[in-house]
Design a protein around this motif. Sequence first.
Motif, short mmCIF file in Angstrom:
data_model
loop_
_atom_site.label_atom_id
_atom_site.label_comp_id
_atom_site.label_asym_id
_atom_site.label_seq_id
_atom_site.Cartn_x
_atom_site.Cartn_y
_atom_site.Cartn_z
N ARG A 207 0.69 -1.39 0.00
CA ARG A 207 0.24 -0.06 -0.41
C ARG A 207 0.64 1.17 -0.38
N ARG A 208 1.77 1.22 0.45
CA ARG A 208 3.19 2.44 0.82
C ARG A 208 4.36 2.24 -0.63
N LEU A 209 3.82 1.66 -1.82
CA LEU A 209 4.91 1.51 -2.68
C LEU A 209 3.82 1.78 -3.90
N PRO A 210 5.15 2.37 -5.01
CA PRO A 210 4.31 2.72 -6.65
C PRO A 210 3.08 1.24 -7.11
N ARG A 211 2.47 1.46 -8.48
CA ARG A 211 2.09 0.39 -8.98
C ARG A 211 3.49 0.38 -10.36
N TYR A 212 3.85 -0.49 -10.85
CA TYR A 212 4.43 -0.71 -11.52
C TYR A 212 4.33 -1.04 -12.86
N ARG A 213 4.71 -1.16 -13.94
CA ARG A 213 4.88 -1.01 -15.52
C ARG A 213 6.52 -1.59 -15.68
N PRO A 214 6.37 -2.39 -16.93
CA PRO A 214 7.06 -2.84 -17.48
C PRO A 214 8.14 -1.99 -18.42
N THR A 215 9.24 -1.62 -17.19
CA THR A 215 10.27 -0.08 -18.21
C THR A 215 11.56 -0.94 -18.30
N SER A 216 12.34 0.17 -18.88
CA SER A 216 13.80 -0.51 -18.79
C SER A 216 14.62 -0.56 -17.61
N LEU A 217 13.62 0.85 -16.19
CA LEU A 217 14.13 1.42 -15.26
C LEU A 217 13.28 0.00 -14.58
N LEU A 218 12.27 -0.72 -14.74
CA LEU A 218 11.77 -1.95 -13.90
C LEU A 218 13.08 -3.16 -14.30
N ALA A 219 13.65 -3.07 -15.77
CA ALA A 219 14.51 -4.24 -16.23
C ALA A 219 15.36 -4.01 -15.26
N ARG A 220 16.50 -3.03 -14.94
CA ARG A 220 17.92 -2.38 -15.19
C ARG A 220 17.43 -3.04 -13.09
N GLU A 221 16.62 -2.55 -12.80
CA GLU A 221 17.01 -2.85 -11.64
C GLU A 221 16.56 -4.12 -10.42
N THR A 222 16.22 -5.14 -11.72
CA THR A 222 15.81 -6.21 -10.76
C THR A 222 17.05 -7.27 -11.13
N ASN A 223 17.18 -7.22 -12.34
CA ASN A 223 18.80 -8.13 -13.38
C ASN A 223 19.52 -7.51 -14.05
#
Length: 273
Positions: free
Chosen positions: A143-159
Amino acid sequence: MGDTHVDDRGLAQDGTIRREGSLSRVPAAFAPVVEAARSRITEAFGAAQLHSAYLYGSIPRGTAIPGVSDLDLLLALHAEPTEADQAAARAVEAALDATFDQIEGVGILLFGAGTLLSELERNDLGFFLACLCIPLLGDDLARRLPRYRPTSLLARETNGDLCLSLPRWRSRAAEALTDAERRSLSRGVARRVVRSGFTLVMPRWGGWTSDLEESAEIFGRYHPERIEQMRVAAATGRTPSTDPALLTMLIDDLAPWLAAEYIAVHGSKAPRP
Protein backbone atom coordinates in the motif's frame (compact mmCIF):
# COMPACT_ATOMS: atom_id res chain seq x y z
CA MET A 1 -3.22 -3.79 -7.19
CA GLY A 2 -6.22 -4.51 -9.44
CA ASP A 3 -7.10 -7.98 -10.66
CA THR A 4 -8.91 -6.97 -13.86
CA HIS A 5 -7.16 -8.49 -16.89
CA VAL A 6 -6.44 -6.43 -19.99
CA ASP A 7 -5.03 -9.40 -21.92
CA ASP A 8 -2.72 -12.27 -21.08
CA ARG A 9 0.28 -10.07 -20.26
CA GLY A 10 -0.13 -9.80 -16.51
CA LEU A 11 -1.41 -6.23 -16.58
CA ALA A 12 -4.28 -4.45 -14.85
CA GLN A 13 -6.66 -2.14 -16.75
CA ASP A 14 -4.39 0.87 -16.23
CA GLY A 15 -1.40 -0.93 -17.77
CA THR A 16 0.40 -1.55 -14.49
CA ILE A 17 1.70 -4.98 -13.51
CA ARG A 18 -0.97 -7.01 -11.76
CA ARG A 19 -0.08 -8.65 -8.44
CA GLU A 20 0.59 -12.34 -9.00
CA GLY A 21 -1.34 -15.05 -7.21
CA SER A 22 -3.58 -15.06 -4.15
CA LEU A 23 -4.25 -17.21 -1.12
CA SER A 24 -7.38 -18.47 -2.87
CA ARG A 25 -5.17 -20.06 -5.55
CA VAL A 26 -3.12 -22.14 -3.09
CA PRO A 27 -3.62 -25.80 -4.12
CA ALA A 28 -5.45 -27.91 -1.53
CA ALA A 29 -2.38 -30.07 -0.93
CA PHE A 30 -0.42 -27.01 0.20
CA ALA A 31 -3.11 -25.38 2.37
CA PRO A 32 -1.87 -27.12 5.57
CA VAL A 33 1.69 -26.00 4.75
CA VAL A 34 0.65 -22.37 4.45
CA GLU A 35 -1.33 -22.48 7.70
CA ALA A 36 1.59 -24.08 9.51
CA ALA A 37 3.90 -21.40 8.12
CA ARG A 38 1.58 -18.70 9.41
CA SER A 39 1.53 -20.30 12.86
CA ARG A 40 5.28 -20.93 13.13
CA ILE A 41 6.18 -17.43 11.92
CA THR A 42 3.84 -15.93 14.52
CA GLU A 43 5.45 -18.07 17.24
CA ALA A 44 9.02 -17.31 16.17
CA PHE A 45 8.60 -13.58 15.57
CA GLY A 46 6.47 -11.58 17.96
CA ALA A 47 4.56 -8.41 17.12
CA ALA A 48 7.49 -6.34 18.33
CA GLN A 49 9.69 -7.91 15.63
CA LEU A 50 7.43 -8.82 12.72
CA HIS A 51 5.83 -6.13 10.59
CA SER A 52 4.36 -8.44 7.94
CA ALA A 53 4.84 -11.79 6.19
CA TYR A 54 4.32 -12.74 2.54
CA LEU A 55 4.03 -15.85 0.39
CA TYR A 56 5.42 -15.95 -3.14
CA GLY A 57 6.30 -18.41 -5.88
CA SER A 58 4.39 -21.31 -7.38
CA ILE A 59 2.22 -22.02 -4.32
CA PRO A 60 0.20 -18.75 -4.37
CA ARG A 61 0.22 -18.81 -8.18
CA GLY A 62 -1.54 -22.18 -8.01
CA THR A 63 1.07 -24.02 -10.09
CA ALA A 64 2.92 -25.86 -7.31
CA ILE A 65 3.53 -29.62 -7.67
CA PRO A 66 3.42 -31.75 -4.48
CA GLY A 67 6.81 -33.26 -3.69
CA VAL A 68 8.58 -30.99 -6.19
CA SER A 69 7.80 -27.34 -5.34
CA ASP A 70 9.35 -25.38 -2.50
CA LEU A 71 7.76 -22.96 -0.03
CA ASP A 72 8.90 -19.35 -0.48
CA LEU A 73 8.31 -16.71 2.20
CA LEU A 74 9.37 -13.12 2.80
CA LEU A 75 9.31 -11.54 6.26
CA ALA A 76 9.42 -7.77 6.79
CA LEU A 77 10.73 -6.90 10.24
CA HIS A 78 10.33 -3.59 12.04
CA ALA A 79 14.13 -3.38 12.35
CA GLU A 80 16.93 -4.74 10.20
CA PRO A 81 17.40 -8.51 10.71
CA THR A 82 19.87 -9.65 13.34
CA GLU A 83 21.81 -12.92 13.52
CA ALA A 84 19.22 -14.15 16.02
CA ASP A 85 16.44 -13.33 13.53
CA GLN A 86 18.27 -15.26 10.82
CA ALA A 87 18.68 -18.23 13.15
CA ALA A 88 14.96 -18.14 13.99
CA ALA A 89 14.10 -18.11 10.28
CA ARG A 90 16.36 -21.10 9.61
CA ALA A 91 14.65 -22.98 12.45
CA VAL A 92 11.23 -22.29 10.92
CA GLU A 93 12.50 -23.46 7.53
CA ALA A 94 13.84 -26.71 8.98
CA ALA A 95 10.68 -27.41 10.97
CA LEU A 96 8.35 -26.88 8.00
CA ASP A 97 10.56 -28.85 5.62
CA ALA A 98 10.70 -31.79 8.05
CA THR A 99 6.94 -31.78 8.64
CA PHE A 100 5.54 -31.68 5.11
CA ASP A 101 6.32 -34.09 2.26
CA GLN A 102 4.46 -31.78 -0.14
CA ILE A 103 7.38 -29.34 -0.22
CA GLU A 104 10.94 -29.82 -1.41
CA GLY A 105 12.63 -27.19 0.74
CA VAL A 106 11.69 -23.90 2.38
CA GLY A 107 13.22 -20.48 1.81
CA ILE A 108 12.60 -17.45 4.03
CA LEU A 109 13.87 -14.01 3.03
CA LEU A 110 14.32 -11.48 5.85
CA PHE A 111 14.40 -7.70 5.37
CA GLY A 112 13.76 -4.63 7.44
CA ALA A 113 10.59 -2.80 6.41
CA GLY A 114 12.67 0.35 5.94
CA THR A 115 14.86 -1.40 3.36
CA LEU A 116 11.83 -2.70 1.44
CA LEU A 117 10.37 0.80 1.27
CA SER A 118 13.65 2.58 0.52
CA GLU A 119 14.26 4.61 -2.62
CA LEU A 120 17.24 2.40 -3.53
CA GLU A 121 15.06 -0.72 -3.49
CA ARG A 122 11.97 0.90 -5.02
CA ASN A 123 12.35 -0.93 -8.34
CA ASP A 124 13.80 -4.17 -7.01
CA LEU A 125 12.72 -5.42 -3.59
CA GLY A 126 9.82 -2.96 -3.56
CA PHE A 127 8.56 -4.26 -6.89
CA PHE A 128 9.11 -7.84 -5.73
CA LEU A 129 6.97 -7.34 -2.64
CA ALA A 130 4.25 -5.28 -4.32
CA CYS A 131 3.78 -7.47 -7.40
CA LEU A 132 5.15 -10.94 -6.66
CA CYS A 133 4.35 -11.47 -2.96
CA ILE A 134 0.96 -12.21 -1.38
CA PRO A 135 0.18 -10.93 2.17
CA LEU A 136 0.09 -13.66 4.80
CA LEU A 137 0.39 -11.72 8.07
CA GLY A 138 0.35 -8.07 9.13
CA ASP A 139 -0.14 -4.77 7.32
CA ASP A 140 0.66 -5.00 3.60
CA LEU A 141 3.61 -2.76 2.71
CA ALA A 142 2.47 -2.75 -0.94
CA ARG A 143 0.00 0.00 0.00
CA ARG A 144 3.01 2.29 0.47
CA LEU A 145 4.66 1.40 -2.83
CA PRO A 146 3.87 2.62 -6.36
CA ARG A 147 2.17 0.73 -9.16
CA TYR A 148 4.72 -0.67 -11.58
CA ARG A 149 4.99 -0.80 -15.36
CA PRO A 150 7.24 -3.01 -17.54
CA THR A 151 9.91 -0.36 -18.13
CA SER A 152 13.63 -0.41 -18.84
CA LEU A 153 14.19 1.06 -15.35
CA LEU A 154 12.42 -1.91 -13.81
CA ALA A 155 14.46 -4.28 -15.98
CA ARG A 156 17.72 -2.62 -14.96
CA GLU A 157 16.99 -2.61 -11.25
CA THR A 158 15.71 -6.19 -11.07
CA ASN A 159 18.40 -8.04 -13.04
CA GLY A 160 21.01 -5.50 -14.12
CA ASP A 161 23.56 -7.11 -11.79
CA LEU A 162 23.64 -10.57 -13.38
CA CYS A 163 27.34 -10.14 -14.15
CA LEU A 164 28.11 -10.09 -10.42
CA SER A 165 26.75 -13.62 -10.02
CA LEU A 166 29.08 -15.23 -12.58
CA PRO A 167 32.24 -15.55 -10.42
CA ARG A 168 30.21 -16.99 -7.53
CA TRP A 169 28.49 -19.54 -9.79
CA ARG A 170 31.80 -20.63 -11.32
CA SER A 171 33.30 -21.11 -7.88
CA ARG A 172 30.33 -23.16 -6.69
CA ALA A 173 30.40 -25.29 -9.84
CA ALA A 174 34.10 -26.04 -9.35
CA GLU A 175 33.55 -26.95 -5.70
CA ALA A 176 30.34 -28.99 -6.14
CA LEU A 177 31.09 -32.59 -5.15
CA THR A 178 27.64 -34.13 -4.77
CA ASP A 179 24.60 -34.51 -6.98
CA ALA A 180 22.58 -32.56 -4.41
CA GLU A 181 24.98 -29.61 -4.71
CA ARG A 182 24.84 -29.72 -8.51
CA ARG A 183 21.05 -29.90 -8.53
CA SER A 184 20.76 -26.94 -6.18
CA LEU A 185 23.19 -24.88 -8.25
CA SER A 186 21.61 -25.78 -11.60
CA ARG A 187 18.16 -24.87 -10.33
CA GLY A 188 19.23 -21.50 -8.95
CA VAL A 189 21.34 -20.54 -11.96
CA ALA A 190 18.66 -21.64 -14.45
CA ARG A 191 15.89 -19.69 -12.76
CA ARG A 192 17.98 -16.52 -12.55
CA VAL A 193 19.04 -16.83 -16.19
CA VAL A 194 15.47 -17.34 -17.43
CA ARG A 195 14.14 -14.43 -15.38
CA SER A 196 16.96 -12.21 -16.60
CA GLY A 197 16.30 -13.29 -20.19
CA PHE A 198 12.66 -12.37 -19.79
CA THR A 199 13.27 -8.97 -18.17
CA LEU A 200 15.82 -8.20 -20.90
CA VAL A 201 12.94 -8.17 -23.41
CA MET A 202 10.11 -7.28 -20.99
CA PRO A 203 9.83 -3.59 -22.01
CA ARG A 204 9.58 -4.57 -25.69
CA TRP A 205 6.97 -7.24 -24.97
CA GLY A 206 5.08 -4.93 -22.62
CA GLY A 207 3.95 -7.24 -19.84
CA TRP A 208 4.93 -9.49 -16.95
CA THR A 209 5.07 -13.21 -16.22
CA SER A 210 6.92 -15.39 -13.71
CA ASP A 211 6.23 -18.62 -15.58
CA LEU A 212 9.58 -20.07 -16.64
CA GLU A 213 8.43 -21.71 -19.86
CA GLU A 214 6.47 -18.65 -20.96
CA SER A 215 9.43 -16.43 -20.09
CA ALA A 216 11.72 -18.53 -22.27
CA GLU A 217 9.33 -18.41 -25.23
CA ILE A 218 8.86 -14.64 -24.96
CA PHE A 219 12.63 -14.18 -24.80
CA GLY A 220 12.96 -16.36 -27.89
CA ARG A 221 10.76 -14.04 -29.96
CA TYR A 222 13.52 -11.42 -29.76
CA HIS A 223 16.58 -13.71 -29.58
CA PRO A 224 15.76 -16.82 -31.63
CA GLU A 225 19.45 -17.70 -31.82
CA ARG A 226 19.38 -18.44 -28.06
CA ILE A 227 15.89 -19.92 -27.71
CA GLU A 228 16.99 -23.58 -27.39
CA GLN A 229 19.44 -22.74 -24.62
CA MET A 230 16.77 -20.74 -22.80
CA ARG A 231 14.29 -23.60 -23.12
CA VAL A 232 16.84 -25.92 -21.52
CA ALA A 233 17.31 -23.36 -18.73
CA ALA A 234 13.54 -23.17 -18.15
CA ALA A 235 13.28 -26.96 -17.95
CA THR A 236 16.22 -27.07 -15.53
CA GLY A 237 14.59 -24.44 -13.34
CA ARG A 238 11.68 -26.83 -12.88
CA THR A 239 13.66 -30.11 -12.87
CA PRO A 240 17.26 -29.56 -11.69
CA SER A 241 20.11 -31.45 -13.35
CA THR A 242 23.42 -32.94 -12.23
CA ASP A 243 24.94 -32.74 -15.72
CA PRO A 244 28.23 -30.76 -15.60
CA ALA A 245 27.91 -29.95 -19.32
CA LEU A 246 24.57 -28.27 -18.71
CA LEU A 247 26.05 -26.15 -15.92
CA THR A 248 28.93 -25.20 -18.21
CA MET A 249 26.49 -24.11 -20.92
CA LEU A 250 24.54 -21.96 -18.46
CA ILE A 251 27.44 -20.43 -16.57
CA ASP A 252 30.11 -20.07 -19.25
CA ASP A 253 28.02 -19.39 -22.37
CA LEU A 254 24.42 -18.26 -21.94
CA ALA A 255 24.80 -16.25 -18.72
CA PRO A 256 27.89 -14.22 -19.80
CA TRP A 257 26.24 -13.36 -23.13
CA LEU A 258 23.05 -12.37 -21.33
CA ALA A 259 24.89 -10.26 -18.74
CA ALA A 260 26.72 -8.30 -21.46
CA GLU A 261 23.54 -7.85 -23.53
CA TYR A 262 21.67 -6.70 -20.45
CA ILE A 263 24.14 -3.93 -19.65
CA ALA A 264 24.20 -2.84 -23.30
CA VAL A 265 20.40 -2.56 -23.41
CA HIS A 266 19.40 -1.43 -19.91
CA GLY A 267 22.60 -0.46 -18.09
CA SER A 268 23.89 -1.66 -14.72
CA LYS A 269 21.83 -1.88 -11.57
CA ALA A 270 22.46 0.84 -9.00
CA PRO A 271 25.25 -0.33 -6.63
CA ARG A 272 24.25 -1.62 -3.21
CA PRO A 273 26.29 -1.03 -0.05
